[in-house]
Motif scaffolding. Sequence first.
Motif, short mmCIF file in Angstrom:
data_model
loop_
_atom_site.label_atom_id
_atom_site.label_comp_id
_atom_site.label_asym_id
_atom_site.label_seq_id
_atom_site.Cartn_x
_atom_site.Cartn_y
_atom_site.Cartn_z
N ALA A 51 66.45 4.66 2.07
CA ALA A 51 67.25 3.48 1.73
C ALA A 51 68.70 3.79 2.07
N LYS A 52 69.44 2.79 2.52
CA LYS A 52 70.82 3.01 2.96
C LYS A 52 71.68 3.61 1.86
N ILE A 53 71.48 3.17 0.63
CA ILE A 53 72.32 3.69 -0.46
C ILE A 53 72.04 5.17 -0.69
N GLU A 54 70.76 5.57 -0.67
CA GLU A 54 70.44 6.99 -0.86
C GLU A 54 70.95 7.83 0.31
N ARG A 55 70.79 7.32 1.51
CA ARG A 55 71.28 8.04 2.69
C ARG A 55 72.80 8.23 2.59
N THR A 56 73.51 7.21 2.16
CA THR A 56 74.97 7.30 2.04
C THR A 56 75.38 8.27 0.94
N ILE A 57 74.69 8.23 -0.18
CA ILE A 57 74.98 9.17 -1.27
C ILE A 57 74.74 10.61 -0.81
N LEU A 58 73.63 10.83 -0.13
CA LEU A 58 73.32 12.18 0.37
C LEU A 58 74.35 12.65 1.38
N ARG A 59 74.78 11.78 2.26
CA ARG A 59 75.80 12.16 3.25
C ARG A 59 77.11 12.54 2.56
N LEU A 60 77.52 11.74 1.61
CA LEU A 60 78.76 12.01 0.88
C LEU A 60 78.68 13.35 0.15
N ALA A 61 77.59 13.56 -0.56
CA ALA A 61 77.42 14.83 -1.31
C ALA A 61 77.30 16.01 -0.36
N ALA A 62 76.59 15.84 0.75
CA ALA A 62 76.45 16.94 1.71
C ALA A 62 77.81 17.31 2.29
N PRO B 118 82.72 23.02 -7.20
CA PRO B 118 81.46 23.70 -7.50
C PRO B 118 80.24 22.84 -7.12
N SER B 119 79.23 23.48 -6.56
CA SER B 119 78.03 22.78 -6.11
C SER B 119 77.36 22.00 -7.22
N ASN B 120 77.29 22.58 -8.41
CA ASN B 120 76.63 21.87 -9.51
C ASN B 120 77.36 20.59 -9.89
N VAL B 121 78.68 20.57 -9.73
CA VAL B 121 79.46 19.36 -10.00
C VAL B 121 79.14 18.29 -8.96
N VAL B 122 79.10 18.69 -7.70
CA VAL B 122 78.81 17.75 -6.61
C VAL B 122 77.42 17.14 -6.80
N ILE B 123 76.44 17.97 -7.09
CA ILE B 123 75.07 17.49 -7.26
C ILE B 123 74.97 16.57 -8.47
N ASN B 124 75.56 16.97 -9.58
CA ASN B 124 75.52 16.14 -10.78
C ASN B 124 76.19 14.78 -10.55
N GLU B 125 77.33 14.77 -9.89
CA GLU B 125 78.02 13.51 -9.59
C GLU B 125 77.15 12.63 -8.69
N ALA B 126 76.53 13.22 -7.68
CA ALA B 126 75.69 12.44 -6.76
C ALA B 126 74.50 11.84 -7.50
N VAL B 127 73.90 12.60 -8.40
CA VAL B 127 72.77 12.10 -9.18
C VAL B 127 73.21 10.94 -10.08
N GLU B 128 74.33 11.11 -10.75
CA GLU B 128 74.82 10.04 -11.63
C GLU B 128 75.18 8.78 -10.85
N ILE B 129 75.80 8.95 -9.70
CA ILE B 129 76.14 7.79 -8.87
C ILE B 129 74.88 7.11 -8.35
N SER B 130 73.88 7.91 -8.01
CA SER B 130 72.63 7.31 -7.51
C SER B 130 71.90 6.54 -8.61
N LYS B 131 72.06 6.96 -9.84
CA LYS B 131 71.47 6.21 -10.96
C LYS B 131 72.17 4.85 -11.12
N THR B 132 73.45 4.81 -10.81
CA THR B 132 74.22 3.57 -10.93
C THR B 132 73.92 2.62 -9.77
N PHE B 133 73.91 3.15 -8.55
CA PHE B 133 73.81 2.30 -7.36
C PHE B 133 72.41 2.21 -6.77
N GLY B 134 71.55 3.16 -7.09
CA GLY B 134 70.21 3.17 -6.52
C GLY B 134 69.18 2.61 -7.47
N ASP B 135 67.92 2.89 -7.19
CA ASP B 135 66.87 2.43 -8.08
C ASP B 135 66.51 3.53 -9.08
#
Length: 124
Positions: free
Chosen positions: A72-83, A93-110
């Motif tokens: 899905a475009k939103i997941e692809r975009t979140i992954l690109r940003l976090a990568a 820190p990597s754990n901060v980046v991953i945690n932020e990406a997960v939280e944002i994906s909960k807001t914008f994704g399914d």
Amino acid sequence: MKRREAREKALQTLFQLENTEMTVEAAIEHAVAEGKSSTFFEQLVHGTVDHLEEIDASLESKLEKWSLNRLAKIERTILRLAAFELLYTPETPSNVVINEAVEISKTFGDEQSGKFVNGVLSKY
């Protein structure tokens, strides 16, 4: 602009860039039309766009039984940003980046987006 807000605005900007013929500068201006930009926000947008080929290649190597185009475009975009953050901003820190990406994906994704994003990014 706080870092979470910068990441969300960067996500929206990158998502918009994928769906339109806008320039990066025009998309940035549109995203912060009412508010104030930040160096971090602009670094995220420009960095992701500038390193898109390397980011996509890195993500492709982490996806199992999936291709980037099937996401899905939103997941692809979140992954690109976090990568981008994981690969090019070692001060965060990597754990901060991953945690932020997960939280944002909960807001914008399914409902499954958070788990999927976490699974892919945990391979970094």
